[in-house]
Write a protein that holds these residues in place. Structure first.
Motif, PDB file in Angstrom:
ATOM      1  N   LYS A 100       0.800  -1.227   0.000  1.00 46.41           N
ATOM      2  CA  LYS A 100       0.000   0.000   0.000  1.00 46.41           C
ATOM      3  C   LYS A 100       0.831   1.274   0.000  1.00 46.41           C
ATOM      4  O   LYS A 100       0.356   2.332  -0.415  1.00 46.41           O
ATOM      5  CB  LYS A 100      -0.948  -0.003   1.202  1.00 46.41           C
ATOM      6  CG  LYS A 100      -2.008  -1.110   1.138  1.00 46.41           C
ATOM      7  CD  LYS A 100      -2.947  -1.044   2.336  1.00 46.41           C
ATOM      8  CE  LYS A 100      -4.014  -2.132   2.239  1.00 46.41           C
ATOM      9  NZ  LYS A 100      -4.961  -2.077   3.389  1.00 46.41           N
ATOM     10  N   GLU A 101       2.069   1.176   0.487  1.00 48.94           N
ATOM     11  CA  GLU A 101       2.924   2.365   0.506  1.00 48.94           C
ATOM     12  C   GLU A 101       3.409   2.740  -0.896  1.00 48.94           C
ATOM     13  O   GLU A 101       3.881   3.851  -1.126  1.00 48.94           O
ATOM     14  CB  GLU A 101       4.133   2.141   1.410  1.00 48.94           C
ATOM     15  CG  GLU A 101       3.803   1.978   2.889  1.00 48.94           C
ATOM     16  CD  GLU A 101       3.234   0.589   3.204  1.00 48.94           C
ATOM     17  OE1 GLU A 101       2.617   0.453   4.280  1.00 48.94           O
ATOM     18  OE2 GLU A 101       3.415  -0.345   2.375  1.00 48.94           O
ATOM     19  N   ASP A 104      -1.719   2.015  -5.253  1.00 52.27           N
ATOM     20  CA  ASP A 104      -3.138   2.003  -4.935  1.00 52.27           C
ATOM     21  C   ASP A 104      -3.753   0.818  -5.679  1.00 52.27           C
ATOM     22  O   ASP A 104      -3.634   0.720  -6.904  1.00 52.27           O
ATOM     23  CB  ASP A 104      -3.788   3.319  -5.389  1.00 52.27           C
ATOM     24  CG  ASP A 104      -5.238   3.443  -4.952  1.00 52.27           C
ATOM     25  OD1 ASP A 104      -6.030   2.534  -5.293  1.00 52.27           O
ATOM     26  OD2 ASP A 104      -5.582   4.434  -4.295  1.00 52.27           O
ATOM     27  N   ARG A 106      -6.693   0.129  -6.532  1.00 48.05           N
ATOM     28  CA  ARG A 106      -7.678   0.497  -7.553  1.00 48.05           C
ATOM     29  C   ARG A 106      -6.977   0.964  -8.827  1.00 48.05           C
ATOM     30  O   ARG A 106      -7.451   0.716  -9.940  1.00 48.05           O
ATOM     31  CB  ARG A 106      -8.603   1.582  -7.015  1.00 48.05           C
ATOM     32  CG  ARG A 106      -9.451   1.147  -5.813  1.00 48.05           C
ATOM     33  CD  ARG A 106     -10.059   2.349  -5.133  1.00 48.05           C
ATOM     34  NE  ARG A 106      -9.020   3.253  -4.632  1.00 48.05           N
ATOM     35  CZ  ARG A 106      -9.237   4.492  -4.188  1.00 48.05           C
ATOM     36  NH1 ARG A 106     -10.476   4.971  -4.180  1.00 48.05           N
ATOM     37  NH2 ARG A 106      -8.251   5.255  -3.749  1.00 48.05           N
ATOM     38  N   PHE A 107      -5.831   1.643  -8.679  1.00 45.68           N
ATOM     39  CA  PHE A 107      -5.044   2.049  -9.840  1.00 45.68           C
ATOM     40  C   PHE A 107      -4.564   0.813 -10.590  1.00 45.68           C
ATOM     41  O   PHE A 107      -4.666   0.738 -11.815  1.00 45.68           O
ATOM     42  CB  PHE A 107      -3.854   2.902  -9.392  1.00 45.68           C
ATOM     43  CG  PHE A 107      -2.954   3.343 -10.527  1.00 45.68           C
ATOM     44  CD1 PHE A 107      -3.245   4.497 -11.240  1.00 45.68           C
ATOM     45  CD2 PHE A 107      -1.839   2.592 -10.879  1.00 45.68           C
ATOM     46  CE1 PHE A 107      -2.421   4.904 -12.294  1.00 45.68           C
ATOM     47  CE2 PHE A 107      -1.019   2.982 -11.934  1.00 45.68           C
ATOM     48  CZ  PHE A 107      -1.303   4.141 -12.640  1.00 45.68           C
ATOM     49  N   LEU A 148       2.275   7.742  -5.588  1.00 43.90           N
ATOM     50  CA  LEU A 148       1.026   7.262  -4.998  1.00 43.90           C
ATOM     51  C   LEU A 148      -0.072   8.331  -5.065  1.00 43.90           C
ATOM     52  O   LEU A 148      -1.232   8.020  -5.388  1.00 43.90           O
ATOM     53  CB  LEU A 148       1.268   6.840  -3.545  1.00 43.90           C
ATOM     54  CG  LEU A 148       0.086   6.179  -2.824  1.00 43.90           C
ATOM     55  CD1 LEU A 148      -0.358   4.909  -3.547  1.00 43.90           C
ATOM     56  CD2 LEU A 148       0.471   5.852  -1.384  1.00 43.90           C
ATOM     57  N   GLN A 151      -1.459   8.422  -8.492  1.00 43.80           N
ATOM     58  CA  GLN A 151      -2.306   7.239  -8.718  1.00 43.80           C
ATOM     59  C   GLN A 151      -3.709   7.486  -8.166  1.00 43.80           C
ATOM     60  O   GLN A 151      -4.711   7.208  -8.822  1.00 43.80           O
ATOM     61  CB  GLN A 151      -1.712   6.013  -8.032  1.00 43.80           C
ATOM     62  CG  GLN A 151      -0.395   5.526  -8.579  1.00 43.80           C
ATOM     63  CD  GLN A 151       0.156   4.366  -7.748  1.00 43.80           C
ATOM     64  OE1 GLN A 151      -0.570   3.440  -7.388  1.00 43.80           O
ATOM     65  NE2 GLN A 151       1.436   4.436  -7.431  1.00 43.80           N
ATOM     66  N   GLN A 152      -3.746   8.030  -6.964  1.00 37.46           N
ATOM     67  CA  GLN A 152      -5.042   8.252  -6.308  1.00 37.46           C
ATOM     68  C   GLN A 152      -5.849   9.331  -7.029  1.00 37.46           C
ATOM     69  O   GLN A 152      -7.073   9.240  -7.124  1.00 37.46           O
ATOM     70  CB  GLN A 152      -4.808   8.623  -4.833  1.00 37.46           C
ATOM     71  CG  GLN A 152      -4.249   7.456  -4.033  1.00 37.46           C
ATOM     72  CD  GLN A 152      -3.706   7.856  -2.671  1.00 37.46           C
ATOM     73  OE1 GLN A 152      -3.437   9.040  -2.422  1.00 37.46           O
ATOM     74  NE2 GLN A 152      -3.504   6.889  -1.789  1.00 37.46           N
ATOM     75  N   VAL A 155      -7.286   7.624 -10.122  1.00 41.51           N
ATOM     76  CA  VAL A 155      -8.399   6.741  -9.749  1.00 41.51           C
ATOM     77  C   VAL A 155      -9.657   7.562  -9.484  1.00 41.51           C
ATOM     78  O   VAL A 155     -10.770   7.188  -9.911  1.00 41.51           O
ATOM     79  CB  VAL A 155      -8.036   5.899  -8.503  1.00 41.51           C
ATOM     80  CG1 VAL A 155      -9.280   5.235  -7.917  1.00 41.51           C
ATOM     81  CG2 VAL A 155      -7.005   4.846  -8.862  1.00 41.51           C
ATOM     82  N   LYS A 156      -9.481   8.690  -8.784  1.00 41.72           N
ATOM     83  CA  LYS A 156     -10.628   9.552  -8.477  1.00 41.72           C
ATOM     84  C   LYS A 156     -11.234  10.107  -9.759  1.00 41.72           C
ATOM     85  O   LYS A 156     -12.469  10.169  -9.907  1.00 41.72           O
ATOM     86  CB  LYS A 156     -10.180  10.685  -7.554  1.00 41.72           C
ATOM     87  CG  LYS A 156     -11.322  11.547  -7.048  1.00 41.72           C
ATOM     88  CD  LYS A 156     -10.825  12.592  -6.050  1.00 41.72           C
ATOM     89  CE  LYS A 156     -11.981  13.443  -5.531  1.00 41.72           C
ATOM     90  NZ  LYS A 156     -11.506  14.467  -4.549  1.00 41.72           N
TER      91      LYS A 156
END
Length: 381
Positions: A100-101, A104, A106-107, A148, A151-152, A155-156
């Motif tokens: 997780k570090e 993501d 979901r990515f 990261l 990536q988030q 995804v959003k």
């Protein structure tokens, strides 16, 4: 591709789980067994039972799950991290813990199910995308991986765009439902109390053409749930075990014996006139003084008519009876006289024009997601 994103081996961000489960652990009833992962949805479907005779791998809540055989087709899922118990799958699946570090999940889910990654697979696997995707082949593959936070953000953004696509799809479904309700209501109104058996307005009409080895036969398929006929590639006479094909003519009603109970029935359109169908597709002609193809095509594609077909057969799933011609011809429906059918055709034609626009929009919607993902993983979203 965004050249500022480092190329990172998947093995740097996901870790294979090498845990197996015993038949006794699974038989206890708390561990669900994966049946399949949907190609289009990327969602897990589970078996109704807990029986197994083969070796099973353990899948933890929050794991990324890949079908080794069908990953390139989109069979990649996330096992919901809110689940309380492990899941199990055959050894043809792989389960991976995401670091997780670094990534993501979901990515990664969006990336690994994209055409963008499919092209990467094709270049990296010795047998192309037909090669079973085991960890030893998957983990060394490099992917472009932004920070990261980026990536988030991606995804959003994908989630927001998907929400808008679903809104449009919802409106499309709503319009289709309203159109179907109108057609059926209009049909029942025209028919009033007049009911007929299908055998009174149709006759079995099969133009059986013997298969010759030296000839080619352009084929049709038929979609369930009123999806209609569609063209398929021609096949040579040497490539079939059938002794004959049914030759189609525009205006014929085509019924799949095997999937008729799912609404696999349609009127042959002009553009498929002259094509050929498997003997499992039975063909019928309208009796001219009783039924107009231009009218009845709007009725047979409805879910209401599909229920009529279901009622004509017995059994469940693969064990369900075929819809034989004699069963089909016994189905009773409300039906207006042919003069009233003529009156309704113009109205139905207007609705069909609207439906054509709707289908065009659906195709454009389907093309949106691959385009969005392609831009996302090239750093252009």
């Amino acid at each position: 591709m965004n050249n500022t994103w480092p190329q990172v081996p998947l093995g740097d961000v996901i870790i294979e789980r090498n845990q197996t489960l015993s038949a006794e652990e699974i038989a206890a009833g708390k561990i669900k067994i994966i049946s399949k992962i949907g190609f289009n949805t990327g969602k897990i479907e589970f078996r109704p039972d807990h029986e197994t005779r083969t070796k099973m791998i353990a899948i933890y809540p929050g794991d990324l799950v890949l079908s080794g055989i069908n990953a390139a087709k989109g069979a990649i899922a996330i096992y919901n991290e809110t689940e309380k118990f492990l899941a199990a799958a055959t050894i043809h699946y792989g389960s991976y813990q995401v670091i997780k570090e670094k990534a993501d999940i979901r990515f990664l889910w969006w990336l690994l199910r994209s055409n963008f990654f499919r092209e990467i697979l094709f270049k990296n696997l010795p047998g192309g995308i037909k090669t079973e995707l085991k960890a030893r082949r998957l983990l060394p593959i490099k992917i472009p991986l932004p920070p990261l936070a980026e990536q988030q953000r991606i995804v959003k953004k994908i989630g927001w765009l998907m929400g808008k696509i679903e809104e449009v799809r919802g409106l499309q479904v709503s319009n289709l439902n309203k159109s179907t309700v109108f057609i059926l209501s209009f049909h029942f109104g025209l028919a009033q109390d007049r009911k007929v058996k299908m055998g009174e307005i149709f006759k079995l009409d099969e133009l059986r053409i013997p298969v010759e080895a030296a000839k080619e036969y352009p084929q049709v398929g038929i979609k369930s749930f009123g999806g209609g006929l569609f063209s398929k590639l021609s096949i040579p006479g040497t490539a079939t075990s059938y002794n004959y094909f049914n030759h189609l003519k525009a205006g014929m009603l085509v019924l799949s014996q095997v999937k008729g109970w799912e609404g696999a029935v349609a009127i042959c359109p002009n553009e498929l006139d002259g094509y050929f169908a498997s003997p499992e597709y039975r063909t019928f002609s309208c009796k001219p003084e009783k039924c107009l193809p231009e009218y009845i095509r709007n009725i047979v594609i409805t879910s209401w008519f599909a229920k009529k077909l279901q009622a004509a057969t017995h059994g469940v799933g693969g064990r369900r009876e075929r819809v034989r011609p004699e069963k089909f011809l016994e189905i009773e429906i409300p039906m207006p006289i042919v003069q009233k059918q003529y009156e309704a055709i113009k109205i139905f034609q207007s609705l069909n024009e609207i439906s054509s626009i709707r289908l065009k929009i659906e195709k454009e919607i389907e093309a949106l997601l691959p385009s969005i993902l392609d831009k996302a993983f090239k750093g252009e979203l």
